[in-house]
Design an enzyme around this catalytic site. Structure first.
Site, PDB file in Angstrom:
ATOM      1  N   TYR A  29       1.080   7.600  -9.244  1.00  0.00           N
ATOM      2  CA  TYR A  29       1.572   7.474  -7.873  1.00  0.00           C
ATOM      3  C   TYR A  29       1.472   5.995  -7.475  1.00  0.00           C
ATOM      4  O   TYR A  29       0.832   5.609  -6.511  1.00  0.00           O
ATOM      5  CB  TYR A  29       0.810   8.363  -6.890  1.00  0.00           C
ATOM      6  CG  TYR A  29       1.721   8.809  -5.754  1.00  0.00           C
ATOM      7  CD1 TYR A  29       2.742   9.732  -5.993  1.00  0.00           C
ATOM      8  CD2 TYR A  29       1.604   8.282  -4.476  1.00  0.00           C
ATOM      9  CE1 TYR A  29       3.611  10.114  -4.976  1.00  0.00           C
ATOM     10  CE2 TYR A  29       2.463   8.661  -3.460  1.00  0.00           C
ATOM     11  CZ  TYR A  29       3.468   9.582  -3.721  1.00  0.00           C
ATOM     12  OH  TYR A  29       4.321   9.942  -2.710  1.00  0.00           O
ATOM     13  N   GLN A  32       2.413  -1.074  -4.793  1.00  0.00           N
ATOM     14  CA  GLN A  32       2.432  -2.523  -5.022  1.00  0.00           C
ATOM     15  C   GLN A  32       1.084  -3.047  -5.538  1.00  0.00           C
ATOM     16  O   GLN A  32       1.036  -4.045  -6.252  1.00  0.00           O
ATOM     17  CB  GLN A  32       2.831  -3.270  -3.740  1.00  0.00           C
ATOM     18  CG  GLN A  32       4.329  -3.242  -3.479  1.00  0.00           C
ATOM     19  CD  GLN A  32       5.155  -3.549  -4.731  1.00  0.00           C
ATOM     20  OE1 GLN A  32       4.925  -4.541  -5.438  1.00  0.00           O
ATOM     21  NE2 GLN A  32       6.096  -2.683  -5.057  1.00  0.00           N
ATOM     22  N   HIS A  34      -0.887  -1.526  -7.707  1.00  0.00           N
ATOM     23  CA  HIS A  34      -0.854  -1.359  -9.169  1.00  0.00           C
ATOM     24  C   HIS A  34       0.087  -2.391  -9.805  1.00  0.00           C
ATOM     25  O   HIS A  34      -0.195  -2.935 -10.867  1.00  0.00           O
ATOM     26  CB  HIS A  34      -0.348   0.041  -9.539  1.00  0.00           C
ATOM     27  CG  HIS A  34      -1.199   1.163  -9.059  1.00  0.00           C
ATOM     28  ND1 HIS A  34      -0.816   2.023  -8.074  1.00  0.00           N
ATOM     29  CD2 HIS A  34      -2.441   1.571  -9.446  1.00  0.00           C
ATOM     30  CE1 HIS A  34      -1.759   2.920  -7.863  1.00  0.00           C
ATOM     31  NE2 HIS A  34      -2.763   2.670  -8.671  1.00  0.00           N
ATOM     32  N   GLY A 144      -8.259  -3.376  -9.349  1.00  0.00           N
ATOM     33  CA  GLY A 144      -8.114  -3.918  -7.999  1.00  0.00           C
ATOM     34  C   GLY A 144      -9.459  -4.084  -7.312  1.00  0.00           C
ATOM     35  O   GLY A 144     -10.365  -3.254  -7.467  1.00  0.00           O
ATOM     36  N   GLN A 145      -9.553  -5.130  -6.520  1.00  0.00           N
ATOM     37  CA  GLN A 145     -10.773  -5.401  -5.740  1.00  0.00           C
ATOM     38  C   GLN A 145     -10.925  -4.386  -4.605  1.00  0.00           C
ATOM     39  O   GLN A 145     -12.005  -4.232  -4.046  1.00  0.00           O
ATOM     40  CB  GLN A 145     -10.691  -6.840  -5.198  1.00  0.00           C
ATOM     41  CG  GLN A 145     -11.802  -7.279  -4.291  1.00  0.00           C
ATOM     42  CD  GLN A 145     -13.166  -7.331  -4.980  1.00  0.00           C
ATOM     43  OE1 GLN A 145     -13.258  -7.652  -6.171  1.00  0.00           O
ATOM     44  NE2 GLN A 145     -14.214  -7.003  -4.235  1.00  0.00           N
ATOM     45  N   VAL A 173      -3.941  -5.624  -2.442  1.00  0.00           N
ATOM     46  CA  VAL A 173      -2.580  -5.786  -1.890  1.00  0.00           C
ATOM     47  C   VAL A 173      -2.489  -4.931  -0.643  1.00  0.00           C
ATOM     48  O   VAL A 173      -3.009  -3.809  -0.605  1.00  0.00           O
ATOM     49  CB  VAL A 173      -1.517  -5.374  -2.936  1.00  0.00           C
ATOM     50  CG1 VAL A 173      -0.114  -5.455  -2.354  1.00  0.00           C
ATOM     51  CG2 VAL A 173      -1.639  -6.270  -4.164  1.00  0.00           C
ATOM     52  N   SER A 182      -2.875   2.160  -1.036  1.00  0.00           N
ATOM     53  CA  SER A 182      -3.619   3.212  -1.723  1.00  0.00           C
ATOM     54  C   SER A 182      -2.684   4.399  -1.920  1.00  0.00           C
ATOM     55  O   SER A 182      -1.867   4.690  -1.044  1.00  0.00           O
ATOM     56  CB  SER A 182      -4.817   3.650  -0.861  1.00  0.00           C
ATOM     57  OG  SER A 182      -5.318   4.890  -1.324  1.00  0.00           O
ATOM     58  N   SER A 183      -2.848   5.071  -3.061  1.00  0.00           N
ATOM     59  CA  SER A 183      -2.019   6.265  -3.303  1.00  0.00           C
ATOM     60  C   SER A 183      -2.295   7.315  -2.237  1.00  0.00           C
ATOM     61  O   SER A 183      -1.438   8.148  -1.941  1.00  0.00           O
ATOM     62  CB  SER A 183      -2.317   6.849  -4.687  1.00  0.00           C
ATOM     63  OG  SER A 183      -2.118   5.859  -5.667  1.00  0.00           O
ATOM     64  N   ARG A 184      -3.495   7.284  -1.648  1.00  0.00           N
ATOM     65  CA  ARG A 184      -3.858   8.313  -0.667  1.00  0.00           C
ATOM     66  C   ARG A 184      -3.292   8.030   0.726  1.00  0.00           C
ATOM     67  O   ARG A 184      -3.372   8.901   1.595  1.00  0.00           O
ATOM     68  CB  ARG A 184      -5.376   8.479  -0.601  1.00  0.00           C
ATOM     69  CG  ARG A 184      -5.961   9.103  -1.865  1.00  0.00           C
ATOM     70  CD  ARG A 184      -7.427   9.451  -1.705  1.00  0.00           C
ATOM     71  NE  ARG A 184      -7.912  10.296  -2.788  1.00  0.00           N
ATOM     72  CZ  ARG A 184      -8.679   9.859  -3.803  1.00  0.00           C
ATOM     73  NH1 ARG A 184      -9.010   8.587  -3.892  1.00  0.00           N
ATOM     74  NH2 ARG A 184      -9.085  10.707  -4.732  1.00  0.00           N
TER      75      ARG A 184
END
Ligand code: PAF
Length: 279
Positions: A29, A32, A34, A144-145, A173, A182-184
């Site tokens: 999912y 940006q 990723h 990712g941080q 990002v 976030s995907s969520r």
């Protein structure tokens, strides 16, 4: 771009691929955030490998494993457009062979923050990342941080297991209004989405206070808390100001890199964000 659905297929393709190998593990999912990891790997490495695997062992019973958003077609299109060379898309039984009982536990660092909120979560993360590192054998792996504790835990696991992988942390990002990608985020209602911007705004306010010389962790936590509590739909899980490498909560004035991190629930959706304060 070659898509491997089995470990054997990935290993065969990886064997032929030129190094250095950059690896971006994901649960799909893709957004940006990723893509920034894939782009960083593309710049550094001759071959870019990504994985898409919704890892069951990092979800507790009752969490969102079943409904975690999935969109394989779109994910593969994004990975190809951003220059990935190989994608590992394994079934659960490829990663957790029947009868699998081996787990990796990173102590101390995982007992606080997300580890305290989600017992067992980091056992699942450390185990799957170690397995993926063994399958892909990358030279560098990109995270990712935004998931700051995950990054600290993976760095420690990689160091402690003497894995020959350089773990690269990449900046968070954000959406145009500041919300961390976030995907969520897809779970948020329009009202929740609007109020969620307070997370990044509160961190920016803390950064500004820190730049003005505020070093007292209690003052900085309170400043963040007040801004989030002003959002009626937000339920704070934690607001933490901790030593950036040990994750121990700070009580005295900040003298070394500190991680200001927060987890906030909007309904059943828990959002994370953080910033590092460097004196
Ligand atoms: O950050 C994620 O998406 C996951 O925790 C990871 C690192 C891919 C392990 O499943």
């Amino acid at each position: 771009m070659f898509v491997a659905r089995t470990v054997a297929e990935l290993r065969a393709a990886r064997h032929e691929a030129p190094g250095p190998i950059g690896f971006v593990p994901t649960m799909g999912y893709l957004h940006q955030g990723h893509m920034s990891l894939v782009q960083a790997a593309r710049i550094d490495c001759a071959t870019v490998v990504a994985s898409i695997f919704v890892n069951p062992t990092q979800f507790a019973t009752g969490e969102d494993f079943e409904r975690y958003p999935r969109n394989e077609t779109n994910d593969l299109a994004l990975l190809e457009a951003n220059g990935a060379d190989l994608v590992l898309l394994p079934g659960v039984e490829e990663v957790y062979t029947p009868g699998d009982t081996t787990r990796i536990r990173v102590d101390a660092l995982t007992e606080v923050l997300e580890g305290a909120r989600r017992p067992g979560h980091f056992i699942g993360v450390a185990t799957v990342v170690a397995k993926l590192f063994h399958i892909v054998q990358p030279d560098r792996a990109y995270f990712g941080q935004k998931d700051a504790q995950q990054l600290v835990v993976i760095r420690r696991m990689t160091r402690d297991l003497l894995l020959p992988v350089e773990v690269v942390g990449c900046p968070t990002v954000r959406e145009p209004d500041g919300l961390a990608c976030s995907s969520r985020n897809v779970y948020l209602t329009p009202e929740q989405r609007q109020q969620a911007v307070a997370l990044s705004q509160s961190l920016r306010a803390a950064e500004a206070a820190f730049a003005d010389g505020v070093r007292d962790p209690h003052t900085l936590r309170r400043l963040v808390r007040e801004r989030i509590e002003a959002q009626p739909l937000a339920a704070i899980d934690y607001i933490s100001l901790a030593d950036a490498s040990t994750l121990w909560e700070l009580n005295a004035d900040i003298e070394a890199s500190a991680l200001l991190s927060l987890a906030v629930g909007f309904g059943n959706t828990h959002l994370l964000d953080n910033t590092t304060l460097v004196p």
